[in-house]
Scaffold this motif. Structure first.
Motif, short mmCIF file in Angstrom:
data_model
loop_
_atom_site.label_atom_id
_atom_site.label_comp_id
_atom_site.label_asym_id
_atom_site.label_seq_id
_atom_site.Cartn_x
_atom_site.Cartn_y
_atom_site.Cartn_z
N SER A 19 -29.89 31.50 8.99
CA SER A 19 -31.02 32.10 8.42
C SER A 19 -31.05 33.56 8.92
O SER A 19 -31.53 34.19 8.34
CB SER A 19 -32.40 31.36 9.41
N LYS A 20 -30.09 33.97 9.78
CA LYS A 20 -29.97 35.54 10.33
C LYS A 20 -28.84 35.90 9.30
O LYS A 20 -29.01 37.28 9.43
CB LYS A 20 -29.84 35.62 11.72
N ALA A 21 -27.97 35.28 8.79
CA ALA A 21 -26.84 36.03 8.10
C ALA A 21 -27.06 36.70 7.01
O ALA A 21 -28.00 36.45 6.32
CB ALA A 21 -26.00 34.65 7.53
N PRO A 22 -26.70 37.89 6.72
CA PRO A 22 -25.25 38.24 7.38
C PRO A 22 -25.23 39.06 8.66
O PRO A 22 -24.26 39.49 8.87
CB PRO A 22 -24.47 39.18 6.08
N ASP A 23 -26.53 39.32 9.12
CA ASP A 23 -26.59 39.88 10.23
C ASP A 23 -26.01 39.27 11.46
O ASP A 23 -26.30 38.21 11.89
CB ASP A 23 -28.02 40.17 10.83
N ALA A 24 -24.86 39.81 12.09
CA ALA A 24 -23.99 39.07 12.99
C ALA A 24 -24.32 39.68 14.20
O ALA A 24 -23.48 39.50 15.29
CB ALA A 24 -22.64 39.11 12.70
N SER A 25 -25.36 40.67 14.53
CA SER A 25 -25.26 41.52 15.64
C SER A 25 -25.57 40.48 17.05
O SER A 25 -25.19 40.97 18.19
CB SER A 25 -26.47 42.67 15.63
N MET A 26 -26.20 39.36 16.75
CA MET A 26 -26.54 38.52 18.04
C MET A 26 -25.27 37.54 18.33
O MET A 26 -25.67 36.78 19.19
CB MET A 26 -27.78 37.82 17.38
N GLN A 27 -24.39 37.65 17.61
CA GLN A 27 -23.07 36.80 17.94
C GLN A 27 -23.39 35.36 17.82
O GLN A 27 -22.82 34.57 18.69
CB GLN A 27 -22.77 37.15 19.40
N LEU A 28 -24.31 34.81 16.88
CA LEU A 28 -24.69 33.69 16.93
C LEU A 28 -23.57 32.78 16.36
O LEU A 28 -23.46 31.62 16.79
CB LEU A 28 -26.03 33.40 16.18
#
Lengths: 104, 130
Positions: A19-28
Motif C-alpha cells: 500500500s505504501k510502495a514505491p515509497d521505501a523510506s520505512m524499510q517495510l
C-alpha cells in the motif's frame, strides 16, 4: 502456532508495504522479507516434524499451544525491534539526524 | 537443535557475494541492464539483498526460537546438543531441516528473480510497441 503467527505478521507487513510502495523510506520491505524468511524456515521445520510424528503434530496440548503462542508473539516483537534498529541506523528520512542536531 | 546455522552460513556467503557484485556494478564491470534514458531496472545486487534479508532475518528469528527452547547456551560450546553428546543427531537435523530451509528460501528467491525479470521484459516489449 509460531508458524501461523509469523505468516500472519508477514502477510500484514506485505500488505502495508504494497500500500505504501514505491515509497521505501520505512524499510517495510526488509520487515516483510524477514518474516517471510522465518515463515519459510518454520514451514520446513513443520514438514520435517509432520513426516516424523504424523497427525500427532496437529494434536498439541493446551500448555504447548500457549507456549508456542508466547513464542510466536515474542518472535514478532523481536522482528519489530530488529526492524526499528535498522530503520534508526539507516535513518532514511533523516529524523534521528535532525533531532540530534536540534538538541546540539 | 541447530538447523538455523545452515541458512545463517548461506547468508554469510550471499552477503559477501552481494558486496562483490555491488562494487563491480559501481565500477561498471557488470553490464548495465538498461540505457540511461530508461527507467533503471533492479540491479542484481539489489535482488541479492532480498535473499540476504530473508536468510538473515529468518536465521535470527529461528536462533531466538532455539534460545527459547534451551537448545542454544550462552557458554561454550553454545549448543546443548554438543554438550549432551548428541552431535550426530544435530548434524543429521542440520542436513535435513537446515539444508531444506536454505534450499526452499533460495528457490523462492529464484522465483522472485525470474518473476521480476519477466515483468521487466514485458515492460520493455510494451515500450517497444508504443
Amino acid at each position: 502456532m509460531t508458524l501461523l503467527l509469523t505468516v500472519f505478521a508477514a502477510v500484514i507487513c506485505t500488505i502495508v508495504w504494497y500500500s505504501k510502495a514505491p515509497d521505501a523510506s520505512m524499510q517495510l520491505g526488509t520487515l516483510s522479507l524477514m518474516f517471510w524468511g522465518a515463515s519459510i524456515m518454520w514451514l520446513v521445520d513443520a514438514i520435517v516434524e509432520y513426516s516424523e510424528v504424523g497427525a500427532a503434530y496437529f494434536m498439541q496440548s493446551g500448555a504447548d499451544m500457549l507456549n508456542d503462542m508466547y513464542l510466536g508473539l515474542s518472535v514478532i516483537a523481536l522482528g519489530l525491534v530488529i526492524w526499528l534498529a535498522i530503520l534508526f541506523i539507516k535513518d532514511p528520512r533523516g529524523v534521528i539526524k535532525k533531532t540530534l542536531l536540534k538538541n546540539n | 537443535m541447530a538447523c538455523f546455522l545452515v541458512p545463517a552460513s548461506e547468508a554469510v556467503v550471499t552477503t559477501i557475494a552481494q558486496k562483490i557484485v555491488e562494487s563491480r556494478e559501481k565500477k561498471g564491470i557488470v553490464k548495465e541492464e538498461s540505457p540511461v534514458n530508461e527507467i533503471p531496472k533492479v540491479k542484481f545486487s539489489e535482488k541479492l539483498s532480498w535473499l540476504n534479508r530473508m536468510l538473515w532475518g529468518g536465521s535470527a528469528l529461528l536462533a531466538f526460537e532455539h534460545v527459547w527452547h534451551g537448545e542454544v547456551n550462552p557458554v561454550f560450546p553454545f549448543l546443548t546438543a554438543v554438550q549432551n553428546g548428541e552431535t550426530a543427531d544435530m548434524l543429521a537435523e542440520m542436513s535435513t531441516a537446515g539444508v531444506g530451509m536454505a534450499v526452499l528460501v533460495t528457490l523462492i528467491w529464484g522465483t522472485m528473480v525470474v518473476a521480476s525479470h519477466a515483468i521487466e521484459n514485458r515492460k520493455d516489449k510494451v515500450e517497444e510497441n508504443i
